[in-house]
Write a protein that holds these residues in place. Structure first.
Motif, PDB file in Angstrom:
ATOM      1  N   GLY A 164       8.481 -10.428  -2.662  1.00  0.00           N
ATOM      2  CA  GLY A 164       7.769  -9.153  -3.338  1.00  0.00           C
ATOM      3  C   GLY A 164       6.490  -9.289  -4.182  1.00  0.00           C
TER       4      GLY A 164
ATOM      5  N   VAL B 214      -3.646  -8.644  -0.143  1.00  0.00           N
ATOM      6  CA  VAL B 214      -3.373  -9.930  -0.305  1.00  0.00           C
ATOM      7  C   VAL B 214      -4.311 -10.129   1.385  1.00  0.00           C
ATOM      8  CG1 VAL B 214      -2.257 -11.840   1.199  1.00  0.00           C
ATOM      9  CG2 VAL B 214      -1.201 -10.507  -0.318  1.00  0.00           C
ATOM     10  N   GLY B 215      -5.024  -9.678   2.355  1.00  0.00           N
ATOM     11  CA  GLY B 215      -5.722  -9.159   2.868  1.00  0.00           C
ATOM     12  C   GLY B 215      -7.738  -9.964   2.549  1.00  0.00           C
TER      13      GLY B 215
ATOM     14  N   GLN C 258       6.211  -5.197   7.326  1.00  0.00           N
ATOM     15  CA  GLN C 258       5.644  -4.408   8.214  1.00  0.00           C
ATOM     16  C   GLN C 258       5.287  -5.002   9.820  1.00  0.00           C
ATOM     17  OE1 GLN C 258       5.235  -2.090  10.898  1.00  0.00           O
ATOM     18  NE2 GLN C 258       4.762  -0.831   8.952  1.00  0.00           N
TER      19      GLN C 258
ATOM     20  N   GLU D  68      -5.315   1.934   5.905  1.00  0.00           N
ATOM     21  CA  GLU D  68      -5.638   3.551   5.586  1.00  0.00           C
ATOM     22  C   GLU D  68      -7.139   3.576   5.271  1.00  0.00           C
ATOM     23  OE1 GLU D  68      -3.414   2.931   1.122  1.00  0.00           O
ATOM     24  OE2 GLU D  68      -2.983   0.474   1.687  1.00  0.00           O
TER      25      GLU D  68
ATOM     26  N   ARG E 126      -2.955  -2.616  -5.738  1.00  0.00           N
ATOM     27  CA  ARG E 126      -1.265  -1.574  -5.078  1.00  0.00           C
ATOM     28  C   ARG E 126      -0.465  -2.652  -6.818  1.00  0.00           C
ATOM     29  NH1 ARG E 126      -0.322   0.660  -0.910  1.00  0.00           N
ATOM     30  NH2 ARG E 126      -2.266  -0.956   0.591  1.00  0.00           N
ATOM     31  N   VAL E 127      -1.096  -3.102  -7.477  1.00  0.00           N
ATOM     32  CA  VAL E 127       0.278  -3.219  -8.161  1.00  0.00           C
ATOM     33  C   VAL E 127      -0.323  -2.529  -9.320  1.00  0.00           C
ATOM     34  CG1 VAL E 127       0.299  -4.899 -10.251  1.00  0.00           C
ATOM     35  CG2 VAL E 127       0.342  -6.298  -7.741  1.00  0.00           C
TER      36      VAL E 127
ATOM     37  N   ALA F  57      -1.701  -9.434   8.250  1.00  0.00           N
ATOM     38  CA  ALA F  57      -1.792  -8.943   6.736  1.00  0.00           C
ATOM     39  C   ALA F  57      -1.329  -7.277   6.358  1.00  0.00           C
ATOM     40  CB  ALA F  57      -3.279  -9.107   5.640  1.00  0.00           C
TER      41      ALA F  57
ATOM     42  N   GLY G 225       1.577  -6.534   5.187  1.00  0.00           N
ATOM     43  CA  GLY G 225       2.393  -5.901   3.785  1.00  0.00           C
ATOM     44  C   GLY G 225       4.112  -5.399   4.065  1.00  0.00           C
TER      45      GLY G 225
ATOM     46  N   LEU H 156      -1.321   0.489  -9.270  1.00  0.00           N
ATOM     47  CA  LEU H 156      -0.787   1.842  -8.852  1.00  0.00           C
ATOM     48  C   LEU H 156      -0.988   2.851  -9.637  1.00  0.00           C
ATOM     49  CD1 LEU H 156      -1.271   2.972  -5.880  1.00  0.00           C
ATOM     50  CD2 LEU H 156       1.177   3.411  -5.384  1.00  0.00           C
TER      51      LEU H 156
ATOM     52  N   GLY I 196      -5.197  -4.817   2.618  1.00  0.00           N
ATOM     53  CA  GLY I 196      -4.226  -4.908   1.851  1.00  0.00           C
ATOM     54  C   GLY I 196      -5.292  -5.599   0.258  1.00  0.00           C
TER      55      GLY I 196
ATOM     56  N   GLN J 125      -5.453   2.198  13.219  1.00  0.00           N
ATOM     57  CA  GLN J 125      -4.390   1.375  12.725  1.00  0.00           C
ATOM     58  C   GLN J 125      -4.312   0.558  14.508  1.00  0.00           C
ATOM     59  OE1 GLN J 125      -1.176   3.635  13.268  1.00  0.00           O
ATOM     60  NE2 GLN J 125       0.005   1.532  12.769  1.00  0.00           N
ATOM     61  N   VAL J 126      -3.969  -1.222  14.236  1.00  0.00           N
ATOM     62  CA  VAL J 126      -3.970  -1.925  15.381  1.00  0.00           C
ATOM     63  C   VAL J 126      -2.363  -1.414  15.843  1.00  0.00           C
ATOM     64  CG1 VAL J 126      -3.859  -4.002  15.609  1.00  0.00           C
ATOM     65  CG2 VAL J 126      -5.510  -3.747  14.323  1.00  0.00           C
TER      66      VAL J 126
ATOM     67  N   ILE K 278       0.319 -13.300   6.128  1.00  0.00           N
ATOM     68  CA  ILE K 278       0.265 -13.906   5.066  1.00  0.00           C
ATOM     69  C   ILE K 278       0.524 -12.542   4.391  1.00  0.00           C
ATOM     70  CG2 ILE K 278      -1.603 -15.647   4.811  1.00  0.00           C
ATOM     71  CD1 ILE K 278      -3.288 -13.699   4.660  1.00  0.00           C
ATOM     72  N   GLY K 279       1.520 -13.047   2.743  1.00  0.00           N
ATOM     73  CA  GLY K 279       0.855 -11.804   2.383  1.00  0.00           C
ATOM     74  C   GLY K 279       3.113 -11.891   2.407  1.00  0.00           C
ATOM     75  N   GLU K 280       3.406  -9.494   1.839  1.00  0.00           N
ATOM     76  CA  GLU K 280       4.376  -9.262   2.121  1.00  0.00           C
ATOM     77  C   GLU K 280       5.348  -9.143   3.850  1.00  0.00           C
ATOM     78  OE1 GLU K 280       5.083  -5.529   0.215  1.00  0.00           O
ATOM     79  OE2 GLU K 280       5.267  -6.883  -1.660  1.00  0.00           O
TER      80      GLU K 280
HETATM   81  C1  LIG Z   1       3.929   0.705  -7.054  1.00  0.00           C
HETATM   82  C2  LIG Z   1       4.000  -0.738  -6.771  1.00  0.00           C
HETATM   83  C3  LIG Z   1       4.298  -1.750  -8.326  1.00  0.00           C
HETATM   84  C4  LIG Z   1       4.024  -2.982  -7.608  1.00  0.00           C
HETATM   85  N1  LIG Z   1       3.846  -3.586  -8.720  1.00  0.00           N
HETATM   86  C5  LIG Z   1       4.031  -4.958  -8.719  1.00  0.00           C
HETATM   87  C6  LIG Z   1       3.592  -5.971  -9.982  1.00  0.00           C
HETATM   88  O1  LIG Z   1       4.026  -5.563 -10.962  1.00  0.00           O
HETATM   89  N2  LIG Z   1       3.423  -7.211  -9.676  1.00  0.00           N
HETATM   90  C7  LIG Z   1       3.400  -7.807  -8.322  1.00  0.00           C
HETATM   91  O2  LIG Z   1       3.438  -8.841  -8.387  1.00  0.00           O
HETATM   92  N3  LIG Z   1       3.397  -6.967  -6.898  1.00  0.00           N
HETATM   93  C8  LIG Z   1       4.380  -5.563  -7.685  1.00  0.00           C
HETATM   94  N4  LIG Z   1       3.622  -4.363  -6.622  1.00  0.00           N
HETATM   95  C9  LIG Z   1       3.959  -5.318  -4.773  1.00  0.00           C
HETATM   96  C10 LIG Z   1       2.458  -5.493  -4.529  1.00  0.00           C
HETATM   97  O3  LIG Z   1       1.470  -4.221  -4.999  1.00  0.00           O
HETATM   98  C11 LIG Z   1       2.152  -6.317  -3.702  1.00  0.00           C
HETATM   99  O4  LIG Z   1       2.761  -7.174  -3.265  1.00  0.00           O
HETATM  100  C12 LIG Z   1       0.798  -6.621  -2.611  1.00  0.00           C
HETATM  101  O5  LIG Z   1       0.023  -4.966  -2.511  1.00  0.00           O
HETATM  102  C13 LIG Z   1       1.742  -7.271  -0.588  1.00  0.00           C
HETATM  103  O6  LIG Z   1       0.038  -7.184  -0.644  1.00  0.00           O
HETATM  104  P1  LIG Z   1      -0.307  -7.722   1.057  1.00  0.00           P
HETATM  105  O7  LIG Z   1      -1.030  -7.341   1.594  1.00  0.00           O
HETATM  106  O8  LIG Z   1       0.834  -8.752   1.948  1.00  0.00           O
HETATM  107  O9  LIG Z   1       0.225  -5.994   1.370  1.00  0.00           O
HETATM  108  P2  LIG Z   1      -0.673  -4.315   1.295  1.00  0.00           P
HETATM  109  O10 LIG Z   1      -1.065  -4.460  -0.135  1.00  0.00           O
HETATM  110  O11 LIG Z   1       0.404  -3.552   1.462  1.00  0.00           O
HETATM  111  O12 LIG Z   1      -1.498  -4.496   1.730  1.00  0.00           O
HETATM  112  C14 LIG Z   1      -0.613  -3.982   3.165  1.00  0.00           C
HETATM  113  C15 LIG Z   1      -2.156  -3.040   4.297  1.00  0.00           C
HETATM  114  O13 LIG Z   1      -1.705  -3.351   5.966  1.00  0.00           O
HETATM  115  C16 LIG Z   1      -2.274  -1.981   6.599  1.00  0.00           C
HETATM  116  N5  LIG Z   1      -1.287  -2.427   7.520  1.00  0.00           N
HETATM  117  C17 LIG Z   1      -0.011  -2.254   8.083  1.00  0.00           C
HETATM  118  N6  LIG Z   1       0.110  -2.759   9.557  1.00  0.00           N
HETATM  119  C18 LIG Z   1      -1.641  -1.984   9.836  1.00  0.00           C
HETATM  120  C19 LIG Z   1      -1.950  -2.167  11.369  1.00  0.00           C
HETATM  121  N7  LIG Z   1      -0.549  -2.168  12.181  1.00  0.00           N
HETATM  122  N8  LIG Z   1      -3.004  -1.579  11.503  1.00  0.00           N
HETATM  123  C20 LIG Z   1      -3.737  -1.348  10.237  1.00  0.00           C
HETATM  124  N9  LIG Z   1      -3.691  -1.930   9.318  1.00  0.00           N
HETATM  125  C21 LIG Z   1      -2.445  -1.940   8.710  1.00  0.00           C
HETATM  126  C22 LIG Z   1      -1.590  -0.620   5.007  1.00  0.00           C
HETATM  127  O14 LIG Z   1      -1.881   0.253   5.629  1.00  0.00           O
HETATM  128  C23 LIG Z   1      -2.103  -1.742   4.097  1.00  0.00           C
HETATM  129  O15 LIG Z   1      -2.845  -1.436   3.556  1.00  0.00           O
HETATM  130  C24 LIG Z   1       3.701  -3.304  -6.718  1.00  0.00           C
HETATM  131  C25 LIG Z   1       3.816  -2.221  -5.340  1.00  0.00           C
HETATM  132  C26 LIG Z   1       3.944  -0.752  -5.936  1.00  0.00           C
HETATM  133  C27 LIG Z   1       4.061  -0.002  -4.716  1.00  0.00           C
END
Ligand SMILES: Cc1cc2nc3c(=O)[nH]c(=O)nc-3n(C[C@H](O)[C@H](O)[C@H](O)COP(=O)(O)OP(=O)(O)OC[C@H]3O[C@@H](n4cnc5c(N)ncnc54)[C@H](O)[C@@H]3O)c2cc1C
Ligand code: HEM
Ligand code: SF4
Ligand code: SF4
Lengths: 837, 122
Positions: free
Chosen positions: A289, A14-15, A244, A39, A46-47, A107, A109, A49, A12, A81-82, A277-279
């Motif tokens: 978030g 952060v990753g 998650q 995915e 995603r921000v 990471a 999310g 999206l 995602g 998927q892991v 790291i990340g959400e």
């Molecule tokens: C519509 C929308 C609008 C947003 N607007 C804002 C904004 O304006 N400002 C802001 O700061 N933030 C916003 N966000 C939040 C921001 O998108 C998240 O904070 C950010 O994407 C988090 O990144 P991440 O890498 O932690 O998680 P994600 O981007 O969710 O990435 C995690 C990834 O890990 C994958 N995964 C999970 N489990 C497994 C597994 N077991 N095996 C393999 N892969 C796996 C998931 O499929 C996903 O692709 C918004 C989010 C959305 C949905």
């Protein structure tokens, strides 16, 4: 030492950011890197999206490319998927196999929380998190009328906007008594609700859904606890996100009470070889978030893996500023005034639709938090007060009062401490900016390039400009938009003076609005403005001395004082007969020939006096000038398109020729390049051009403001599926607006980046006609197209103009003695200094 | 011994381009003659050779003034040369030849050093 294996679970935002940090550091050498993403698609933004519904594609939103992963030797497993982690064996398992790791990064999310309501498993109950989710929503919305979003928070309102943009009647159902309960108070929520309802989204608060059943008029019916109900065709759940953390749970890592993988300041979990790291991560009892804190964690972990013992994540600011359905909303720090002793200052203008609230400390000296609805004007200033603990003025209320009622002006950049964060996306402080300036950056563009500030969300653009200007001024650099010492005006201001006062010569302009005699900066700029406004022949006597040599002699001067000749070959299409003429002329004058990147032929080595003779022959064969010398349209490159190519869906050559013929001769602040591709394979590389056109099944997609050259920039998707007429009208407007408002020598890419409001603003002006300029821009373009003349044709036919091409006015037969030639690869070329010396 | 010079007629007024330059061939090589009708004096003559590239191009540069000094900008690498002194404004160490120039009826005359061969013959 053999390499260790580092596995990242989750591809995602952060990753991906983590990988970028790690691969550009020394630790990259230590690890073989594997990434697993559930995915199907490579990490995307995603921000943004929701822009997917506005026409952006995965490629537009993608954070990196498959090539980048390959180049960095990252073994990328998408759609895998892991399913388990074995901490004793140090392995992870996927449906495809088991892999060893030495260090593991989670990471993963978060996932959308779907409340446990009976009937929520219905196929038209959806969520809003991934591109696949959006595809499902689009499919579900096809041909139906109504859509409901459950949840009136940030994401819910964004989803409601998306439903509206799909043409549905949109509703928002919120359990709490107001919208955005986390960020807003009752008054702020009420004002937001009012504004959003005005935009046609219906808001239902204090509604608890008890069940979802088959509807009577629509697909579904939601029953509420107060016995009311609502019929809808689809439901999007946006009732919050949950970390998650499944893998962490099943493998026995420490988990927070309400979920989230517990990490320390170095982003390491209860297992020293597993990091998060990340959400999905829980730090100090909190989930973050937003993406910026996730990026900070990613940077921290990358530094820690590089052996930096100081690296620590110390929490993050959760202030937000955004436009929801066009309504400004801002929330800073302790917005609800939960700090003991905190006091509130409120300003509520129902007439104007502005609500502002400040939360200040007991002693009234520091700002703890704030809420803004309707106008984010004071946001930047308030945020800086809150983040940096700057002491508030004696009457702090002036910060949120309108200026007409005694409000204070915005916080000047001088008042900010060195540590003030200016760009939170890339974590750039005022100190970093000063450092960049001290290291030699002398304008906004170079500071951006050096620090990356304002290249993320762009939210800090205005603040950044203020800081840069003020710092430059302090260092004695005059920040002036004046074009040169002769005119106290910018190019745009000069354009207005010329246009409004009907000025037709440089002499008039400098007499009435400038001083001195001009120079090589202002003269060509004014020449270009005069040409745009009045489109007179550039060799008209008054204009001659204004031009760069290339414009004066309508050819490009080369290093030995000879010129190159570039006839126009529209769209790169040329008949055999014309090709033969080029060959014959080149042979006769012993010209070096080369095919250019713009799909035409350059003839090098013509002397000044040969130019008109050569052009006489070329014009007789039907050629026109290619304007390779001018700040104007160069070429419209094309692929063969549907006429020959088995993939082509439109006649790209025909369109390219049409566009090239239309815009040839248009004078502009800098050169303009275009291209047309016949399908998405993009063989014409349109996305690196100022204007790029790519054929679709239904018409044309238009890209704008791309650039190749020294500072490449991918063009932005501007409008989709345009008809021929729409395409031409849109390009007319974009180009004319550029010609009128850009600074001297500013390519479209830089121009757009410097437009306040950037791409969105340009879209408003061009597509929505927000300035009411559309007609005027089109008419202006039409008049330029109508008065086109081939400059070379006019020149060779006029004996007076031909006189300009004498090399030595008193010795017509004298050959320039410094031009010495040799032969290489069967062609003539100049002798180089190193050879003649 | 004082070098012998002479006033050569190099072209006619009608050959000049207002606010710009033309190149003429002289015994001393290529010279650029500029005609700036809004100045007094209005005629300037400097070497046509751009010292940075060695190419004969200066007459084709854009004229103007920098802090009041009349200049031409090289069309190749854009350095400015004073039309009065030949000094390059960007580089202290570089300057080019200038020539006295005057209007005689409808002719433009330049004072050029007599060519080597002629001096020897005389
Ligand atoms: C519509 C929308 C609008 C947003 N607007 C804002 C904004 O304006 N400002 C802001 O700061 N933030 C916003 N966000 C939040 C921001 O998108 C998240 O904070 C950010 O994407 C988090 O990144 P991440 O890498 O932690 O998680 P994600 O981007 O969710 O990435 C995690 C990834 O890990 C994958 N995964 C999970 N489990 C497994 C597994 N077991 N095996 C393999 N892969 C796996 C998931 O499929 C996903 O692709 C918004 C989010 C959305 C949905
Ligand atoms: C790492 C941090 C971020 C990055 C890389 C990022 C990236 C971007 C980009 C590329 C744009 C488009 C700019 C344009 O061309 O017009 C944008 C716009 C936007 N971003 Fe961000 N963003 C980030 C953080 C945020 C945050 C924290 C918020 C608020 C919570 C936010 C809200 C917005 C909004 C509302 C817009 C639209 C602005 C408008 O009205 O034109 N972004 N962002
Ligand atoms: S862009 Fe498409 S139509 Fe054009 S040549 Fe390439 S594959 Fe063919
Ligand atoms: S890339 Fe450089 S060397 Fe090549 S043509 Fe352009 S300016 Fe000249």
């Amino acid at each position: 030492m053999s390499k260790q294996t580092l596995i990242v679970i989750g591809n995602g935002m952060v990753g991906h950011h983590f990988l970028e940090q790690l691969t550009s550091s020394a630790a990259a050498e230590r690890f073989d890197i594997k990434v697993f993403g559930e995915e199907k698609l490579l990490a995307y933004d995603r921000v943004h999206l929701s822009e997917y519904f506005g026409g952006s594609t995965h490629a537009d939103l993608a954070m990196g490319t498959a090539d980048w992963y390959a180049d960095n030797n990252i073994d990328l497993h998408l759609n895998e998927q892991v399913t388990a982690i074995d901490r004793d064996q140090k392995t992870v398992t996927t449906p495809a196999g088991t892999y060893d790791y030495d260090e593991l990064v989670l990471a993963t999310g978060s996932y959308p929380f779907v409340p446990p309501i009976k009937g929520n498993e219905h196929p038209h109950c959806l969520v809003y998190r991934t591109l696949e989710d959006l595809d499902s929503i689009r499919a579900s919305a096809n041909g139906v009328k109504t859509g409901v979003v459950v949840g009136g928070g940030l994401l819910g309102l964004e989803a409601a906007n998306a439903l509206k943009s799909l043409g549905l009647d949109a509703h928002v159902v919120e359990f709490a008594p107001r919208l955005m309960p986390v960020q807003l108070d009752a008054d702020g929520g009420a004002l937001l609700r009012h504004k959003i309802e005005e935009l046609g989204v219906q808001v239902h608060t204090e509604k608890a859904t008890t069940e979802i059943v088959e509807g009577e008029d629509s697909r579904l019916r939601m029953n509420f606890s107060d016995d009311s109900h609502l019929e809808t065709d689809l439901i999007v759940f946006s009732a919050g996100i949950r970390p998650q953390d499944t893998l962490a749970r099943t493998s026995g890592l420490e988990i927070g009470e309400r979920g989230g993988i517990v990490i320390n300041d170095q982003c390491t979990t209860s297992d020293p070889h597993i990091h998060a790291i990340g959400e999905c991560a829980l730090w100090g009892g909190k989930i973050f978030g937003l993406v910026a804190p996730g990026y900070t964690m990613a940077r921290t972990l990358a530094s820690a893996l590089n052996g930096d013992r100081e690296a620590a994540f110390t929490g993050a600011d959760m202030s937000t500023k955004l436009k929801l359905l066009g309504v400004d909303v801002g929330s800073i720090g302790d917005a609800h005034g939960q700090t003991p002793g905190a006091r509130n200052i409120r300003f509520n203008d129902e007439q104007a639709g502005h609500y502002r609230r400040m939360v200040v400390s007991e002693d009234g000296k520091t700002l703890l938090g704030a809420i803004l609805v309707g106008d984010n004007g004071p946001y930047d200033t308030l945020l800086q007060y809150a983040l940096n603990g700057i002491t508030l003025p004696d009457s702090p209320e002036t910060l949120i009062l309108p200026e007409s009622e005694g409000g204070a002006p915005a916080l000047g950049p001088d008042a900010l401490p060195e540590t003030a964060s200016i760009c939170s996306c890339h974590n750039v402080t005022k100190g970093d900016i000063c450092g960049a300036i001290d290291a030699g950056c002398s304008d906004l563009g170079s500071v951006k390039g050096e620090t990356k500030a304002s290249t993320g969300c762009g939210g800090c653009a205005a603040l950044l400009k203020n800081v840069v200007d003020s710092e430059l001024e302090k260092r004695g650099v005059e920040v002036s938009k004046d074009i040169c010492e002769h005119f106290p005006y910018s190019r745009q201001e000069l354009f207005h003076l010329v246009k409004v006062n009907g000025v037709r010569t440089f002499q008039t302009l400098i007499r009435e609005h400038g001083k001195g005699h001009g120079c090589d900066i202002c003269k060509p700029a004014v020449a270009s403005i005069l040409a745009t406004c009045w489109n007179e022949h550039i060799l008209a006597t008054d204009h001659v001395p204004l031009q760069d040599t290339n414009d004066t002699f309508m050819a490009n001067m080369q290093k030995n004082g000879t010129y190159s000749i570039v006839p126009r070959v529209p769209g790169g299409e040329i008949t055999p007969d014309k090709l033969i003429v080029l060959g014959e002329v080149a042979k006769e004058y012993n010209l070096y020939t080369k095919i250019t990147g713009g799909q035409r032929v350059d003839l090098f080595g013509a002397t000044l006096s040969e130019l008109p003779e050569i052009w006489e022959k070329l014009i007789a064969a039907g050629f026109e000038t290619g304007h390779a010398y001018g700040k104007s349209l160069r070429t419209v490159k094309s692929c063969v398109g549907s006429t020959w190519c088995r993939y082509g869906v439109q006649d790209s050559v025909g369109m390219a020729i049409f566009l090239e013929d239309r815009y040839k001769g248009l004078r502009s602040p800098h050169k303009i390049k275009m291209a047309v591709s016949g399908c998405t394979r993009e063989c014409a590389e349109a996305q690196s051009k100022d204007i790029g056109v790519i054929a679709t099944e239904n018409g044309w997609n238009l890209y704008v403001c791309g650039n190749g050259g020294m500072r490449p920039r991918h063009a932005d998707l501007f409008a989709t599926d345009l008809s021929d007429e729409e395409l031409v009208r849109t390009i007319d407007r974009v180009l004319m607006f550029y010609v009128r408002t850009a600074d001297r020598l500013q390519r479209t890419s830089v121009w757009m980046e410097n437009l306040e409001g950037g791409l969105d603003y340009l879209k408003e002006v061009v597509l929505e006609d927000s300035l009411g300029l559309g007609r005027e821009l089109e008419e202006h373009m039409e008049s330029i197209v109508g008065t086109y003349q081939c400059e070379w044709k006019t020149a060779v036919e006029d004996p007076e103009k031909r006189k300009r091409f004498r090399e030595f006015v008193n010795a017509p037969d004298k050959k320039d003695p410094v031009q010495q030639w040799t032969t290489e690869r069967d062609q003539r070329r100049p002798v180089l200094e190193t050879e003649s010396a | 011994m004082k070098a012998r010079t002479r006033w050569d007629s190099v072209c006619k007024v009608e050959d000049l381009v207002p606010e710009s330059g033309v190149a003429v061939w002289t015994e001393d090589g290529p010279v650029a003659v500029f005609y700036l009708p809004h100045r007094l004096p209005a005629l300037f003559a400097i070497s046509h050779t751009d010292p940075f590239s060695g190419s004969n191009v200066l007459a084709r540069g854009i004229t103007g003034d920098i802090k009041g000094e009349p200049v031409v900008a090289s069309p190749l690498y854009k350095q400015h040369f004073s039309l009065v002194t030949g000094q390059c404004l960007e580089d202290q160490d570089v300057s080019i030849k200038t020539y006295p120039v005057l209007l005689d009826g409808d002719r433009i005359r330049l004072e050029v050093p007599a060519a080597q061969s002629e001096t020897a013959a005389a």
